[in-house]
Enzyme design. Structure first.
Site, mmCIF file in Angstrom:
data_model
loop_
_atom_site.group_PDB
_atom_site.id
_atom_site.type_symbol
_atom_site.label_atom_id
_atom_site.label_comp_id
_atom_site.label_asym_id
_atom_site.label_seq_id
_atom_site.Cartn_x
_atom_site.Cartn_y
_atom_site.Cartn_z
ATOM 1 N N GLU A 305 0.818 -1.212 0.000
ATOM 2 C CA GLU A 305 0.000 0.000 0.000
ATOM 3 C C GLU A 305 0.855 1.267 0.000
ATOM 4 O O GLU A 305 0.625 2.193 0.784
ATOM 5 C CB GLU A 305 -0.956 -0.004 1.200
ATOM 6 C CG GLU A 305 -1.941 -1.153 1.159
ATOM 7 C CD GLU A 305 -2.960 -1.139 2.296
ATOM 8 O OE1 GLU A 305 -2.694 -0.533 3.337
ATOM 9 O OE2 GLU A 305 -4.025 -1.754 2.116
ATOM 10 N N ASP A 384 -8.738 -8.414 4.554
ATOM 11 C CA ASP A 384 -8.531 -7.239 5.394
ATOM 12 C C ASP A 384 -9.662 -7.030 6.396
ATOM 13 O O ASP A 384 -10.447 -6.093 6.233
ATOM 14 C CB ASP A 384 -8.397 -6.006 4.477
ATOM 15 C CG ASP A 384 -7.755 -4.837 5.182
ATOM 16 O OD1 ASP A 384 -7.361 -4.995 6.345
ATOM 17 O OD2 ASP A 384 -7.663 -3.762 4.565
ATOM 18 N N GLU A 412 -12.644 -1.124 12.096
ATOM 19 C CA GLU A 412 -12.540 -0.462 10.800
ATOM 20 C C GLU A 412 -13.653 -0.864 9.825
ATOM 21 O O GLU A 412 -14.317 -0.011 9.264
ATOM 22 C CB GLU A 412 -11.164 -0.775 10.193
ATOM 23 C CG GLU A 412 -10.990 -0.208 8.803
ATOM 24 C CD GLU A 412 -9.637 -0.534 8.191
ATOM 25 O OE1 GLU A 412 -8.809 -1.158 8.868
ATOM 26 O OE2 GLU A 412 -9.433 -0.159 7.028
#
Ligand code: GCW
Length: 843
Positions: A305, A384, A412
């Site tokens: 990333e 994720d 998240e």
């Protein structure tokens, strides 16, 4: 008539402070561990008993243990006999007749009642000083949850315990400027303005909280942008952080940027095999240990990333990890090298491309090449932290490497603490999952403990995301932090038991309260999965932005690889070996077989592994499309139930806590409807297949804002379309300035049956600003409220679509319903629809 305010900024900073949430006995400004589960106060109504606590040694941890026992036992009403704490050696010196096993492990404790010189004592014995501290907290936990420890004779060893996993860390993704990546509870307790904060009181309190559940390490900085943390000035500040946590046995760790030698060290390279680079890291480790002698180690995110990594020089993660490991090795430090390495520029047109494969493809070939003090840290699933994923196959693919599992306490992808989602049942499923490596029983928890592949270093790491707003913002979200510590200590614990233990210590010991809160916690993850992305589709949220509200197509047609591949005919990603990406083949054969065909794959993961037509029949007997419809209605119903269950606790629990959670749960129930409608309408439109129960595309009682008589309001398209009813809303933003000041209005003439109703107003709550709304019936205000929640996104969409329900309104045909919205700053009082529902209906 219900009037409700939501303020997700509250916690310590806002409304909760006024309400005194959890802090009644404390100075208002302090952020302390008492705001969590360390607040037990005489739950069993015990009479006051004398209290004597004696520490046999002078060490800082031992003193912390004694202090904590004095404080905690005093709150619990005293102790039946004097309490003596010490290491095994100290205890045997003072009480030679005690039978203390000589193999008491590091971090382990033994508790119990004993008789010495004719007197009864309660002994807390530690395998080392940290063990004493954990023993003291265990004694407090047992007492607070009603256990009569006077029944436990030390000799029986019935209260002996040691942690299953040596590495039990929390990771914080805090930035030097005080912001927190994926943090949902305010600003950093560690940093502000590029420096370590002056006031580290909250840090010490956090360490105390962590110690109470056996957590022994804390990595304080974000894995992204880590380079500034290794500058000499920052390291001096970090030494203060380490000192604040030290009395609680929590060691400091840091995320490091592998490019640091170049970024902050003045070198022209960061090639892991370059001797100058090696020397730079050695010198840096020396500098760190001179300041922080018990420094725990480094965490690394590289080649991922946008973070630079060894790939820039054609080197492997093992080269990078071993470089750091060599620098830390003389001091006993460890490197946690994250397996979250993948290409986020994948070609989405390539049916063989698969992000899920990346960790195994990259790290499995390196097994055996890592230094002994390197631990590969792998997220629980291959993508994720989605609402559901299969267990990462990499756990079975590193037999010669220490392994840690990374999980997220910060929610998240699971509702960002605005939604109640107790994650321990998810983690427990992963821990118990048997990978059948070498066709033997190899549950993940045994791999992490090192018992399986005989690796001495392994563990569990939780990305915690605590902030200054009451640690995690939502009081009930704290159950996740608690459960993480308990499971890292003992992965065999039952999540419902952990929930009960937490509830007794935090909310109250009333059996009805415990029963209800445990029920709510246990049903929260299944509910969330139901109203977001069931069948292994992943969360279906906005993956390139907020990770919060629904946005189904955001995962498609881009290189990030979180694809579900929904099209007109079907949905799901083919990861079989025979026809798909081959990901299923990364599991050991017995497990791989269970995923290779659609027929073999369990329903809850079907669409993670297979692309099937909407009419495909699940094992449950339902078609995929009907399951999508049903699960979303069921999930929203479950969220509504959470509100009712909590309501049953009114008067039984702390009133400010009751109010704060009531507002949160009502918000969640409303947002679950946003989710339900978005997903159901999207798949209904895409598949064209009707809902057997006639709900999709059919919304009786709904009156669209775009169909109303509008004053000032202008019709706007909402993106993605599924986030608004009919894809449209009305906004007061485009009204003339004077109109905007007066506000805008939408008006409908009611033409349904006469009766008593609840009316839901669906609006978009944008930041900054708090638009004001009023619902009027025939010109009389039935409710007024402000849109003052703090929600993601600057445009009206599913991140901020919010429901306000007004109860018990009498209507007859011809009545005029009117919503007035007054914009404020960037909040244009945008409105989606109103819905007239039979009174008593939660929907
Ligand atoms: O889940 C993703 C997050 C990123 C995070 C990354 C990671 C720290 O969206 O914010 O970056 O994972 O785990 O590295």
């Amino acid at each position: 008539m219900a009037q409700r305010k939501i303020d997700f900024r509250n916690g310590l900073a806002g409304v909760a402070l006024m309400m005194g949430l959890f802090v009644s006995a404390l100075p208002v400004a302090a952020q302390t561990a008492d705001q969590a589960w360390l607040r037990s106060s005489a739950p069993h109504g015990k009479a006051a008993l004398p209290l004597q606590v004696r520490a046999l040694g002078n060490g800082a941890l031992e003193q912390s243990a004694a202090r904590e026992l004095r404080l905690g036992m005093a709150r619990l009403g005293g102790a039946p006999s004097p309490i003596v704490v010490g290491t095994r050696e100290e205890m045997l010196k003072a009480f030679p007749s005690l039978a203390i096993p000589d193999d008491l492990e590091t971090d382990a404790y033994l508790l119990g009642w004993a008789r010495s010189h004719g007197r009864a004592i309660t002994a807390v014995v530690g395998g080392d000083e940290r063990g004493i501290l954990y023993g003291a907290f265990a004694l407090l936990r047992l007492s607070a949850t009603g256990e009569d420890f006077t029944r436990h004779n030390l000799n029986t060893n019935s209260l002996r315990s040691h942690p299953a996993l040596p590495i039990r860390w929390v990771d914080e993704w805090d930035n030097a400027d005080g912001s927190i990546e994926r943090g949902y509870a305010g600003r950093s307790i560690f940093f502000e303005g590029g420096k370590v904060r002056e006031d580290l009181g909250p840090v010490a309190e956090y360490a105390r909280l962590l110690a109470s559940v056996g957590i022994n390490g804390c990595n304080v900085n974000n894995v992204n942008n880590a380079a500034p943390f290794l500058t000499p000035a920052m390291l001096r500040g970090l030494a203060r952080v380490a000192s604040a946590m030290r009395p609680w046995g929590v060691r400091l760790a840091l995320s490091v940027d592998i490019a640091s030698p170049q970024k902050i060290g003045g070198l022209t390279t960061f090639d892991p095999l370059d001797p100058a680079v090696k020397a730079w890291w050695t010198a840096k480790a020396n500098e760190i240990y001179a300041l922080i002698p018990d420094f725990a180690g480094f965490t690394v995110k590289a080649d991922s990333e946008g973070q630079l990594g060894p790939a820039s020089f054609g080197r492997t993660p093992a080269d990078a990890a071993n470089l750091l490991a060599a620098a830390l090795q003389p001091y006993g430090g460890v490197v946690l090298y994250r397996a979250f390495v993948y290409n986020h520029h994948l070609d989405w047109r390539d049916p063989k491309a698969d992000r899920a494969r990346a960790a195994y493809d990259i790290f499995h070939p390196l097994d055996g090449k890592f230094a002994p003090n390197v631990i590969v840290q792998t997220k629980e699933g291959p993508i994720d932290f989605q609402a559901r994923e299969p267990v990462s196959p990499l756990f079975g693919g590193l037999a010669q490497t220490g392994q840690a599992m990374e999980i997220q306490v910060t929610q998240e992808y699971t509702g960002q603490q605005r939604h109640l989602v107790y994650l321990a049942p998810m983690w427990k499923q992963v821990l118990d999952f048997d990978l059948r490596a070498d066709s033997k029983s190899t549950p993940v928890k045994e791999i992490l403990a090192g018992t399986e592949f005989h690796r001495p270093l392994g563990g569990m790491v939780a990305v915690a995301g605590v902030g200054r707003d009451a640690w995690l913002g939502s009081p009930l979200a704290m159950a996740n932090l608690y459960a993480f510590g308990r499971l890292a200590w003992n992965p065999n614990l039952d999540p419902a038991e952990i929930a009960a233990e937490w509830t007794r210590q935090t909310i109250g010991a009333d059996p009805e309260v415990v029963r209800t809160v445990v029920k709510m916690l246990m049903q929260s993850w299944p509910a969330y999965e139901n109203y977001t992305g069931p069948l292994g589709m992943q969360t279906l949220t906005d993956i390139t932005g907020s990770h919060y509200g629904p946005n189904i197509e955001s995962s498609e047609n881009n290189g990030w690889g979180q694809w579900h591949r929904a099209d007109r005919e079907g949905v799901g990603m083919d990861r079989s070996v025979a026809t798909g990406t081959g990901y299923a083949g990364q599991y050991p054969p017995e497990v791989a077989k269970g995923y290779e065909t659609a027929a073999a794959t369990p329903d809850e993961l079907l669409l993670f592994f297979h692309h099937v037509p909407y009419a495909y029949r699940l094992r449950s007997g339902k078609t995929v499309i009907q399951h999508i419809y049903d699960s979303h209605y069921q999930g929203a119903q479950q969220a509504a139930q959470l509100v009712e269950e909590w309501a049953s606790l009114k008067g039984r629990i702390d009133a400010p806590l009751y109010e704060q959670m009531r507002a949160r749960l009502e918000y969640q129930a409303g947002h679950a409807i946003v989710w339900r409608n978005a997903i159901v309408e999207y798949f209904f439109k895409l598949s064209g297949i009707p809902d057997e129960q006639g709900r999709a595309g059919h919304h009786p009682g709904r009156l669209e804002a775009e169909d109303a008589r509008l004053t000032g309001y202008k019709i706007v398209e909402v993106t993605p379309w599924e986030d608004a009813s009919g894809g449209k809303a009305v906004s007061c933003a485009l009204a003339s300035e004077s109109a905007a000041q007066r506000g805008c209005a939408a008006e409908w003439t009611y033409s349904g049956q006469a009766g008593r109703f609840n009316i839901a107003v669906q609006y978009f709550d944008l930041q900054p600003g708090a638009a004001r709304f009023a619902l009027k019936v025939n010109g009389t205000a039935a409710a007024t409220w402000s849109a003052e929640a703090v929600l993601p996104s600057s445009r009206p969409n599913g991140d901020n679509s919010t429901r306000h329900t007004v109860q018990g309104i009498d209507l007859k045909p011809g009545d005029v319903l009117r919503v007035e919205g007054v914009p404020d700053q960037a909040d244009p009082a945008a409105l989606d629809y109103i819905e007239v529902m039979a009174a008593g209906s939660a929907q």
